[in-house]
Motif scaffolding. Structure first.
Motif: not given
Length: 191
Positions: A64-86
């Protein structure tokens, strides 16, 4: 994991433009899953070895932490942030109880309170040290998205080291103790 909370809060507010309340609510997917999984751990411990749960918990948190490290500002919240948080929430829920149990399992009954306090102290020290390492790692990075990515990759590296410690040190010691000790206390921990 404190680095996860610290840098993710900064990312949510400074990059995605969340208010402090929205940023707090942004952790809700992780919190709900963490609570649900942690609530299931006692039932899981009746079927699975605590070492398996600990290993799985650290590995899922790492993913989850590795996936979250890929978050980019234009991609929104659900898939790049909330899903790895799960994933982070599920991993933390799986790992915390077995990790604490391993810290106190061999303590004599009259010293269980002191052992528990010592485990909690080491949790606090580890959180402070981990955050200090991640802040030092990102100190020269001025761009918020790059800082967030570097911090979460650093957290992923620390979790990778944790997984190696579990696999190379804790699990073999736990299995050796089980092979030589058959006390009710040990049987209760492993079921």
């Amino acid at each position: 994991m404190i680095g996860f909370f610290y840098f993710t809060t900064q990312f949510l507010q400074g990059v995605l433009g969340f208010t402090p309340l929205q940023a707090g609510l942004g952790f809700l997917p992780m919190t709900v899953v963490n609570f649900a999984v942690a609530s299931a751990v006692p039932r899981l411990l009746r079927r699975l070895d605590p070492g398996v749960l600990l290993t799985l918990g650290v590995a899922v948190t790492l993913a989850g932490t590795g996936w979250l490290s890929l978050a980019e500002p234009g991609a929104g919240y659900l898939l790049p942030v909330a899903a790895p948080m799960v994933l982070v929430g599920a991993g933390q829920g799986l790992a915390f109880a077995p990790l604490t149990s391993f810290g106190i399992v061999d303590a004599p009954a009259q010293e269980a309170g002191a052992a528990s306090g010592l485990v909690n102290t080491f949790h606090q020290l580890g959180m402070a040290l981990g955050l200090a390492v991640l802040v030092a790692l990102t100190a020269s990075v001025a761009e918020p998205v790059a800082e967030f990515g570097l911090a979460l990759r650093g957290a992923t590296a620390l979790l990778s080291l944790s997984l190696l410690v579990v696999l190379a040190g804790l699990l073999p010691a736990h299995r050796a103790a089980l092979a030589t000790t058959h006390t009710p206390q040990h049987r209760r921990i492993t079921r």
